[in-house]
Design a protein around this motif. Structure first.
Motif, short mmCIF file in Angstrom:
data_model
loop_
_atom_site.label_atom_id
_atom_site.label_comp_id
_atom_site.label_asym_id
_atom_site.label_seq_id
_atom_site.Cartn_x
_atom_site.Cartn_y
_atom_site.Cartn_z
N VAL A 80 0.85 -1.19 0.00
CA VAL A 80 0.00 0.00 0.00
C VAL A 80 0.89 1.24 0.00
O VAL A 80 1.80 1.35 0.82
N THR A 81 0.62 2.14 -0.94
CA THR A 81 1.30 3.43 -0.99
C THR A 81 0.24 4.50 -0.81
O THR A 81 -0.81 4.46 -1.47
N THR A 82 0.50 5.44 0.09
CA THR A 82 -0.44 6.55 0.29
C THR A 82 0.31 7.88 0.19
O THR A 82 1.46 7.99 0.63
N TYR A 83 -0.35 8.83 -0.41
CA TYR A 83 0.15 10.20 -0.49
C TYR A 83 -0.87 11.10 0.18
O TYR A 83 -2.08 10.94 -0.04
N GLU A 84 -0.41 12.02 0.99
CA GLU A 84 -1.29 13.02 1.61
C GLU A 84 -0.71 14.39 1.29
O GLU A 84 0.47 14.65 1.54
N TYR A 85 -1.55 15.26 0.74
CA TYR A 85 -1.13 16.59 0.31
C TYR A 85 -1.72 17.65 1.24
O TYR A 85 -2.83 17.50 1.73
N ASN A 93 -5.71 13.07 -0.90
CA ASN A 93 -5.13 11.76 -0.58
C ASN A 93 -5.14 10.90 -1.82
O ASN A 93 -6.11 10.92 -2.60
N LEU A 94 -4.08 10.14 -1.99
CA LEU A 94 -3.99 9.18 -3.09
C LEU A 94 -3.61 7.84 -2.48
O LEU A 94 -2.66 7.75 -1.69
N LEU A 95 -4.38 6.80 -2.81
CA LEU A 95 -4.14 5.46 -2.28
C LEU A 95 -3.90 4.51 -3.44
O LEU A 95 -4.70 4.45 -4.39
N ILE A 96 -2.80 3.76 -3.37
CA ILE A 96 -2.49 2.71 -4.35
C ILE A 96 -2.35 1.42 -3.56
O ILE A 96 -1.45 1.29 -2.72
N ASP A 97 -3.26 0.49 -3.78
CA ASP A 97 -3.34 -0.75 -3.01
C ASP A 97 -3.14 -1.93 -3.95
O ASP A 97 -4.01 -2.25 -4.76
N SER A 98 -1.99 -2.57 -3.87
CA SER A 98 -1.64 -3.69 -4.74
C SER A 98 -1.73 -4.99 -3.95
O SER A 98 -1.17 -5.12 -2.86
N ARG A 99 -2.44 -5.98 -4.53
CA ARG A 99 -2.58 -7.29 -3.88
C ARG A 99 -2.22 -8.38 -4.89
O ARG A 99 -2.71 -8.37 -6.02
N SER A 100 -1.36 -9.27 -4.46
CA SER A 100 -0.90 -10.36 -5.33
C SER A 100 -0.90 -11.66 -4.56
O SER A 100 -0.78 -11.68 -3.33
N ARG A 101 -1.02 -12.75 -5.29
CA ARG A 101 -0.90 -14.09 -4.73
C ARG A 101 0.13 -14.83 -5.58
O ARG A 101 0.01 -14.85 -6.82
N VAL A 102 1.14 -15.40 -4.94
CA VAL A 102 2.17 -16.16 -5.64
C VAL A 102 2.34 -17.52 -5.00
O VAL A 102 2.13 -17.70 -3.81
#
Length: 105
Positions: free
Chosen positions: A8-13, A72-81
C-alpha cells in the motif's frame, strides 16, 4: 507454499491536487520457482486514464492519470504467488558474496 502479498502506498497533500500521473511496477514476476497466481491494483481516487504494457524486460508497467481534485492518493496492490523452490543449504556458497559460511572457497 502460497503467499498473499499486499503493498500500500499513500500520499497526503497539504492542499488539493488537481492532477497526478503515476507509473507503477507492482506485479511480481513468475520464474525461478515462483508463479504469479493473481494480481490487482486499486487506486483512489479512480484514474481517468489507465494503460498497461510490458516493458523490454517483461515487467508489467501501468501508467495512470488522475484528473480529480484530491488530498489523498491510495495505491493498493494485492498479489498471490506460489513458491515451490528448495531453500539453499546452510553450508552452500552465497551467490551474493561467493563465500562459504566458514570462509572463502
Amino acid at each position: 507454499m502460497i503467499y498473499d502479498i499486499r503493498h500500500v502506498t499513500t500520499y497526503e497533500y497539504e492542499s488539493p491536487v488537481s492532477f497526478a500521473r503515476c507509473t507503477l511496477r507492482l506485479e511480481p514476476k513468475s520464474g525461478n520457482g515462483q508463479e504469479l497466481i493473481s494480481h490487482k491494483v486499486e487506486i483512489r481516487p479512480r484514474p481517468s486514464e489507465r494503460h498497461v504494457r510490458r516493458d523490454f524486460f517483461g515487467t508489467l508497467t501501468e501508467s495512470v492519470v488522475i484528473e480529480t481534485a484530491h488530498r489523498n492518493l491510495l495505491i493498493d496492490s494485492r498479489s498471490r504467488v506460489s513458491v515451490s523452490r528448495e531453500p539453499h543449504a546452510r553450508d552452500a556458497v552465497s551467490p551474493a558474496l561467493g563465500e562459504h559460511p566458514r570462509g572463502r572457497v
